[in-house]
Scaffold this active site. Structure first.
Site, PDB file in Angstrom:
ATOM      1  N   ASP A  22     -11.456  -6.746  -0.059  1.00 20.17           N
ATOM      2  CA  ASP A  22     -12.589  -6.621   0.861  1.00 20.17           C
ATOM      3  C   ASP A  22     -12.607  -7.651   1.993  1.00 20.17           C
ATOM      4  O   ASP A  22     -13.680  -8.005   2.478  1.00 20.17           O
ATOM      5  CB  ASP A  22     -13.923  -6.681   0.093  1.00 20.17           C
TER       6      ASP A  22
ATOM      7  N   GLN B 183       7.762  -4.643  -4.362  1.00 16.07           N
ATOM      8  CA  GLN B 183       6.972  -4.580  -5.595  1.00 16.07           C
ATOM      9  C   GLN B 183       7.455  -3.453  -6.505  1.00 16.07           C
ATOM     10  O   GLN B 183       7.697  -2.340  -6.038  1.00 16.07           O
ATOM     11  CB  GLN B 183       5.500  -4.355  -5.261  1.00 16.07           C
TER      12      GLN B 183
ATOM     13  N   ARG C 144      -6.575  -2.626   3.128  1.00 12.94           N
ATOM     14  CA  ARG C 144      -7.122  -1.511   3.901  1.00 12.94           C
ATOM     15  C   ARG C 144      -7.472  -1.870   5.330  1.00 12.94           C
ATOM     16  O   ARG C 144      -7.306  -1.059   6.242  1.00 12.94           O
ATOM     17  CB  ARG C 144      -8.341  -0.935   3.171  1.00 12.94           C
TER      18      ARG C 144
ATOM     19  N   CYS D 125      -2.305  -1.322 -10.593  1.00  7.79           N
ATOM     20  CA  CYS D 125      -2.567   0.008 -10.028  1.00  7.79           C
ATOM     21  C   CYS D 125      -3.377   0.877 -10.993  1.00  7.79           C
ATOM     22  O   CYS D 125      -2.974   1.087 -12.142  1.00  7.79           O
ATOM     23  CB  CYS D 125      -1.251   0.708  -9.671  1.00  7.79           C
TER      24      CYS D 125
ATOM     25  N   MET E 228       0.847  -1.195   0.000  1.00  5.93           N
ATOM     26  CA  MET E 228       0.000   0.000   0.000  1.00  5.93           C
ATOM     27  C   MET E 228       0.880   1.242   0.000  1.00  5.93           C
ATOM     28  O   MET E 228       1.551   1.551   0.997  1.00  5.93           O
ATOM     29  CB  MET E 228      -0.944   0.003   1.201  1.00  5.93           C
TER      30      MET E 228
HETATM   31  C1  LIG Z   1      -3.719   3.530  -0.030  1.00  5.52           C
HETATM   32  C2  LIG Z   1      -3.538   2.317  -0.914  1.00  5.52           C
HETATM   33  C3  LIG Z   1      -2.337   2.124  -1.548  1.00  5.52           C
HETATM   34  C4  LIG Z   1      -2.152   1.010  -2.373  1.00  5.52           C
HETATM   35  N1  LIG Z   1      -0.936   0.808  -2.960  1.00  5.52           N
HETATM   36  C5  LIG Z   1      -0.727  -0.326  -3.698  1.00  5.52           C
HETATM   37  C6  LIG Z   1       0.559  -0.635  -4.223  1.00  5.52           C
HETATM   38  O1  LIG Z   1       1.543   0.076  -3.994  1.00  5.52           O
HETATM   39  N2  LIG Z   1       0.669  -1.773  -4.969  1.00  5.52           N
HETATM   40  C7  LIG Z   1      -0.389  -2.618  -5.210  1.00  5.52           C
HETATM   41  O2  LIG Z   1      -0.243  -3.637  -5.877  1.00  5.52           O
HETATM   42  N3  LIG Z   1      -1.599  -2.351  -4.686  1.00  5.52           N
HETATM   43  C8  LIG Z   1      -1.786  -1.252  -3.938  1.00  5.52           C
HETATM   44  N4  LIG Z   1      -3.002  -1.035  -3.359  1.00  5.52           N
HETATM   45  C9  LIG Z   1      -4.054  -2.053  -3.502  1.00  5.52           C
HETATM   46  C10 LIG Z   1      -3.999  -3.058  -2.340  1.00  5.52           C
HETATM   47  O3  LIG Z   1      -2.779  -3.743  -2.330  1.00  5.52           O
HETATM   48  C11 LIG Z   1      -5.154  -4.073  -2.436  1.00  5.52           C
HETATM   49  O4  LIG Z   1      -5.042  -4.784  -3.633  1.00  5.52           O
HETATM   50  C12 LIG Z   1      -6.511  -3.395  -2.405  1.00  5.52           C
HETATM   51  O5  LIG Z   1      -6.561  -2.384  -1.402  1.00  5.52           O
HETATM   52  C13 LIG Z   1      -7.628  -4.414  -2.152  1.00  5.52           C
HETATM   53  O6  LIG Z   1      -7.442  -5.081  -0.952  1.00  5.52           O
HETATM   54  P1  LIG Z   1      -8.225  -4.668   0.392  1.00  5.52           P
HETATM   55  O7  LIG Z   1      -9.694  -4.712   0.066  1.00  5.52           O
HETATM   56  O8  LIG Z   1      -7.811  -5.697   1.407  1.00  5.52           O
HETATM   57  O9  LIG Z   1      -7.808  -3.284   0.734  1.00  5.52           O
HETATM   58  C14 LIG Z   1      -3.210   0.079  -2.556  1.00  5.52           C
HETATM   59  C15 LIG Z   1      -4.424   0.299  -1.907  1.00  5.52           C
HETATM   60  C16 LIG Z   1      -4.599   1.393  -1.085  1.00  5.52           C
HETATM   61  C17 LIG Z   1      -5.912   1.579  -0.378  1.00  5.52           C
END
Ligand SMILES: Cc1cc2nc3c(=O)[nH]c(=O)nc-3n(C[C@H](O)[C@H](O)[C@H](O)COP(=O)(O)O)c2cc1C
Length: 323
Positions: free
Chosen positions: A204, A72, A227, A102, A19
């Site tokens: 999620d 990454q 998140r 992304c 993230m």
């Molecule tokens: C603030 C933020 C930054 C993120 N940065 C990246 C990142 O650097 N690389 C990536 O593959 N996904 C990134 N994501 C996506 C997350 O890794 C993840 O795939 C996405 O939030 C869904 O998962 P979750 O529902 O558990 O949050 C980011 C998400 C958020 C909210």
């Protein structure tokens, strides 16, 4: 000790998602306490790695005590991605991951991240270049496709499989969807049925019950949490307790929240420095102290102060004024 990724994958790992703006060293050290099986750094631009950009290199610094760690990268030039991967290999992560998901304009607007899902031959070239450049295992993280009319996840997954990618992570939303709507776990199940490399389910997961459902509904080989880890760092421990015993501590006691917040504060001062550390912490107080009635006045006091020892005292003396 270097962890063997194949062994790690046999045990249905619970993984901290990459993230941007969050998964820095202090945050990862906080999550490490909760016993995740693998943690990702924030992503970095492969060109910036090659150019030895100071800020970029600080994002991929890793400490021994947080291992195993994945770094990454994103980019769209296969040769540069390969060179960046070689540089990163020297840092010694257990895994190098490629971002194909992304949706942010600063990434996809330049042909990287989810923009690559419009050009699968380029996805293939990038995977092969990076895999061939390094001995470190390489994984890939992606979305369903560009938009609802262009869902090409099965083709993308096949490319990963054929180009030597060790495992893939799927966040089953499209690029256009960003974070709207619900992630569609049916696609995780479908992809799992079609490929032989391990598949990590993401999207999620907000509770231990969600984690169990993700495993049951999709048959995925591991799960990744993003998140919710920011909102509730204890989620990793809660999930592990739940999967092992069927129960877990739902309400984290106030004193424990305060202890972890203080630790996070101290780590932020140590690793990010005063200015950045204080700013980063401002994003996090509401998560540590959510549902505490006087959180607003606490935040007002903390945000007005720029003296770390005084802020530390404010945290230390913060009391839960709910009944
Ligand atoms: C603030 C933020 C930054 C993120 N940065 C990246 C990142 O650097 N690389 C990536 O593959 N996904 C990134 N994501 C996506 C997350 O890794 C993840 O795939 C996405 O939030 C869904 O998962 P979750 O529902 O558990 O949050 C980011 C998400 C958020 C909210």
């Amino acid at each position: 000790m270097i962890t063997d990724i194949s062994t790690l994958l046999l045990n249905k790992p619970i993984i901290l998602a990459p993230m941007d703006g969050y998964t820095n060293i202090p945050f990862r050290l906080i999550i490490k306490e909760m016993n995740p099986d693998l943690m990702f750094t924030e992503f970095v631009n492969s060109d910036a790695v090659i150019n030895e950009n100071k800020k970029t290199l600080s994002k991929i610094r890793i400490l021994n005590e947080e291992r195993p760690v994945a770094i990454q990268i994103f980019g769209h030039r296969p040769e540069n991605m390969a060179i960046a991967a070689k540089i990163i290999e020297e840092i010694g992560p257990e895994l190098i991951d490629i971002n194909f998901g992304c949706p942010a304009p600063k990434v996809s607007g330049h042909g990287s991240g989810s923009a690559l899902l419009k050009d699968l031959p380029l996805v293939s070239k990038i995977c092969e270049s990076v895999v061939n450049a390094v001995k470190t295992p390489v994984s890939a993280k992606t979305r369903l496709g560009w938009d609802n009319s262009n869902i090409n996840i099965l083709q993308t997954a096949k490319i990963f499989e054929e180009s030597g990618i060790k495992f893939m992570t799927l966040h089953p939303r499209t690029k256009v969807q960003k974070f709207n709507g619900k992630s569609d776990w049916n696609y995780i199940k479908k992809v799992k049925e079609q490929i032989s490399i391990p598949l990590i389910g993401n999207g999620d997961i907000c509770s231990p019950e969600d984690a169990l459902n993700m495993f049951l509904q999709t048959n995925c080989d591991g799960i990744m949490i993003g998140r919710e880890a920011v909102k509730n760092p204890w989620i990793f421990k809660q999930i592990k307790d739940f999967l092992r015993t069927g129960s877990y501590t739902k309400e984290i006691p106030f004193d424990e929240r305060k202890r972890l917040c203080l630790k996070h504060f101290d780590l932020s001062m140590e690793y990010l420095g005063e200015v950045k550390g204080l700013l980063e912490m401002r994003k996090l107080y509401q998560n540590y102290f959510k549902a505490i009635p006087n959180l607003k006045s606490f935040k007002q006091k903390v945000f007005c102060c720029s003296n770390p020892p005084e802020i530390r005292d404010l945290i230390l003396n913060f009391e839960d004024n709910s009944e």
